[in-house]
Design a protein around this motif. Structure first.
Motif, PDB file in Angstrom:
ATOM      1  N   PRO A  44      22.350  -2.831  12.367  1.00 29.81           N
ATOM      2  CA  PRO A  44      21.832  -2.221  11.135  1.00 29.81           C
ATOM      3  C   PRO A  44      20.339  -1.890  11.191  1.00 29.81           C
ATOM      4  O   PRO A  44      19.752  -1.564  10.182  1.00 29.81           O
ATOM      5  CB  PRO A  44      22.117  -3.287  10.086  1.00 29.81           C
ATOM      6  CG  PRO A  44      22.013  -4.573  10.823  1.00 29.81           C
ATOM      7  CD  PRO A  44      22.513  -4.287  12.217  1.00 29.81           C
ATOM      8  N   TRP A  45      19.736  -1.958  12.383  1.00 26.81           N
ATOM      9  CA  TRP A  45      18.325  -1.595  12.492  1.00 26.81           C
ATOM     10  C   TRP A  45      18.131  -0.102  12.234  1.00 26.81           C
ATOM     11  O   TRP A  45      17.292   0.296  11.434  1.00 26.81           O
ATOM     12  CB  TRP A  45      17.788  -1.940  13.882  1.00 26.81           C
ATOM     13  CG  TRP A  45      17.816  -3.389  14.233  1.00 26.81           C
ATOM     14  CD1 TRP A  45      18.769  -4.031  14.971  1.00 26.81           C
ATOM     15  CD2 TRP A  45      16.872  -4.395  13.849  1.00 26.81           C
ATOM     16  NE1 TRP A  45      18.463  -5.361  15.080  1.00 26.81           N
ATOM     17  CE2 TRP A  45      17.304  -5.614  14.402  1.00 26.81           C
ATOM     18  CE3 TRP A  45      15.695  -4.373  13.098  1.00 26.81           C
ATOM     19  CZ2 TRP A  45      16.613  -6.805  14.232  1.00 26.81           C
ATOM     20  CZ3 TRP A  45      14.989  -5.559  12.932  1.00 26.81           C
ATOM     21  CH2 TRP A  45      15.447  -6.759  13.482  1.00 26.81           C
ATOM     22  N   SER A  46      18.903   0.702  12.957  1.00 29.79           N
ATOM     23  CA  SER A  46      18.759   2.152  12.858  1.00 29.79           C
ATOM     24  C   SER A  46      20.111   2.791  13.129  1.00 29.79           C
ATOM     25  O   SER A  46      20.638   2.671  14.238  1.00 29.79           O
ATOM     26  CB  SER A  46      17.721   2.639  13.876  1.00 29.79           C
ATOM     27  OG  SER A  46      17.718   4.038  13.980  1.00 29.79           O
ATOM     28  N   GLY A  47      20.674   3.434  12.112  1.00 30.64           N
ATOM     29  CA  GLY A  47      21.988   4.052  12.266  1.00 30.64           C
ATOM     30  C   GLY A  47      22.012   5.443  11.671  1.00 30.64           C
ATOM     31  O   GLY A  47      21.035   5.910  11.085  1.00 30.64           O
ATOM     32  N   THR A  48      23.142   6.116  11.832  1.00 27.52           N
ATOM     33  CA  THR A  48      23.330   7.455  11.293  1.00 27.52           C
ATOM     34  C   THR A  48      24.582   7.448  10.426  1.00 27.52           C
ATOM     35  O   THR A  48      25.655   7.032  10.892  1.00 27.52           O
ATOM     36  CB  THR A  48      23.484   8.491  12.426  1.00 27.52           C
ATOM     37  OG1 THR A  48      22.387   8.372  13.332  1.00 27.52           O
ATOM     38  CG2 THR A  48      23.527   9.901  11.872  1.00 27.52           C
ATOM     39  N   ASN A  49      24.453   7.889   9.175  1.00 27.93           N
ATOM     40  CA  ASN A  49      25.599   7.862   8.269  1.00 27.93           C
ATOM     41  C   ASN A  49      26.484   9.095   8.440  1.00 27.93           C
ATOM     42  O   ASN A  49      26.210   9.964   9.277  1.00 27.93           O
ATOM     43  CB  ASN A  49      25.140   7.697   6.813  1.00 27.93           C
ATOM     44  CG  ASN A  49      24.271   8.850   6.320  1.00 27.93           C
ATOM     45  OD1 ASN A  49      24.363   9.975   6.820  1.00 27.93           O
ATOM     46  ND2 ASN A  49      23.431   8.577   5.338  1.00 27.93           N
ATOM     47  N   ALA A  50      27.536   9.178   7.627  1.00 24.21           N
ATOM     48  CA  ALA A  50      28.505  10.267   7.751  1.00 24.21           C
ATOM     49  C   ALA A  50      27.884  11.634   7.504  1.00 24.21           C
ATOM     50  O   ALA A  50      28.383  12.655   7.985  1.00 24.21           O
ATOM     51  CB  ALA A  50      29.672  10.034   6.789  1.00 24.21           C
ATOM     52  N   ALA A  51      26.793  11.662   6.754  1.00 25.37           N
ATOM     53  CA  ALA A  51      26.113  12.927   6.458  1.00 25.37           C
ATOM     54  C   ALA A  51      25.107  13.304   7.546  1.00 25.37           C
ATOM     55  O   ALA A  51      24.420  14.317   7.432  1.00 25.37           O
ATOM     56  CB  ALA A  51      25.406  12.831   5.110  1.00 25.37           C
ATOM     57  N   GLY A  52      25.023  12.470   8.600  1.00 27.53           N
ATOM     58  CA  GLY A  52      24.086  12.753   9.685  1.00 27.53           C
ATOM     59  C   GLY A  52      22.672  12.314   9.395  1.00 27.53           C
ATOM     60  O   GLY A  52      21.738  12.698  10.107  1.00 27.53           O
ATOM     61  N   GLU A  53      22.507  11.471   8.365  1.00 30.45           N
ATOM     62  CA  GLU A  53      21.169  11.002   7.969  1.00 30.45           C
ATOM     63  C   GLU A  53      20.900   9.626   8.563  1.00 30.45           C
ATOM     64  O   GLU A  53      21.797   8.777   8.632  1.00 30.45           O
ATOM     65  CB  GLU A  53      21.078  10.929   6.444  1.00 30.45           C
ATOM     66  CG  GLU A  53      21.334  12.249   5.753  1.00 30.45           C
ATOM     67  CD  GLU A  53      21.619  12.084   4.270  1.00 30.45           C
ATOM     68  OE1 GLU A  53      21.361  13.033   3.517  1.00 30.45           O
ATOM     69  OE2 GLU A  53      22.104  11.003   3.860  1.00 30.45           O
ATOM     70  N   LEU A  54      19.651   9.409   8.971  1.00 31.60           N
ATOM     71  CA  LEU A  54      19.263   8.099   9.486  1.00 31.60           C
ATOM     72  C   LEU A  54      19.193   7.084   8.353  1.00 31.60           C
ATOM     73  O   LEU A  54      18.732   7.394   7.252  1.00 31.60           O
ATOM     74  CB  LEU A  54      17.911   8.185  10.191  1.00 31.60           C
ATOM     75  CG  LEU A  54      17.908   8.881  11.552  1.00 31.60           C
ATOM     76  CD1 LEU A  54      16.479   9.162  11.997  1.00 31.60           C
ATOM     77  CD2 LEU A  54      18.640   8.049  12.596  1.00 31.60           C
TER      78      LEU A  54
END
Length: 282
Positions: A44-54
């Protein structure tokens, strides 16, 4: 003649005023944008959600730091293996995303003060029967001759190289997602990573058959792993480092880092403010 002198005086006054205006504007010009590099696949430090947002702990914390500094920031993501070379080439001003502070990295780069600390853990499918070991020597013995996966270039790889060399078959991965997929598919027997990606993965529907094994492989026990995580930047940026450290101090003191920790990890990973850094002493 008086008319000419008056015109000259007016012209000089206007010119001088223009110089003053230009000087003031230059002195008050906003600082340049801070370019923040991150992996974007290390939840959970740095991820990308379904919308392509960090999104993630480091994304939210860095955003809060930028607000504290009153600076405009822009996030850019790329795979981990290319981030440090890109920082050296000047593409980024700072890297974030669960980056461990180590003596080796500190020789080449500057780190902000530590703002979070988590152990490394081994994870395996629940059906593997590897849990129940209370000490690292016991777990190490259970892992003998197994195939172990680890993300390349990480502190976890450093741990595997130091503690399991010659005892296991090591398979390296470019990112955590690929590592998780092979663990689920049974192509590896177990995997080593920082506690944080295991927290996120085992909470997901895909990861429900995976468990985090005891014991925690703590930084205090394995000192070469460092003292936690921080932002990584080039050594020729003392002003940015000072600004970032002071912002982190303010966020820690107001409990913001703890709040963000609770949101993304479910418990507090925040480290105490570094008194010297808070006072601008690097």
């Amino acid at each position: 003649m008086p008319g000419i002198l008056s015109s000259v005086r007016i012209g000089l006054v206007a010119l001088f005023a223009g110089v003053l205006t230009f000087s003031t504007a230059s002195a008050e010009a906003p600082k340049s944008e801070i370019r923040i590099g991150t992996d974007g696949s290390y939840r959970p430090w740095s991820g990308t959600n379904a919308a392509g947002e960090l999104e993630g702990f480091d994304i939210e914390l860095a955003t809060a730091a930028c607000s504290e500094m009153q600076r405009k920031c822009r996030f850019i993501s790329q795979p981990w293996e290319g981030l440090i070379p890109a920082l050296e080439q000047g593409k980024y001003d700072i890297l974030v995303g669960g980056i461990s502070i180590t003596p080796q990295r500190a020789k080449r780069f500057s780190f902000t003060q530590s703002y979070g600390n988590l152990p490394i853990n081994v994870a395996a499918r629940k059906s593997a029967g590897l849990n129940g070991r209370k000490t690292w020597p016991d777990l190490k013995l259970a892992l003998k001759d197994k195939t172990i996966g680890v993300q390349s270039g990480t502190q976890s790889q450093k741990f595997v190289d130091a503690e399991l060399k010659g005892e296991v078959t090591v398979r390296l991965y470019d990112n955590q997602d690929s590592l998780n997929l092979d663990l689920l598919a049974g192509r590896i027997d177990a995997a080593v990573a920082g506690r944080s990606p295991w927290i996120d993965f085992t909470r997901s529907d895909n990861g429900r058959d995976v468990e985090v094994l005891s014991p925690d492989l703590d930084f205090a026990e394995f000192s070469y792993l460092g003292v936690g995580v921080g932002g990584l930047m080039r050594k020729n940026e003392p002003s940015l480092l000072d600004d970032w450290d002071k912002a982190l101090c303010a966020l820690k003191q107001r409990g913001v880092v703890t709040q963000i920790s609770q949101k993304w990890f479910g418990f507090d990973i925040a480290t105490a403010p570094d008194v010297a850094r808070c006072q601008g002493k690097q």
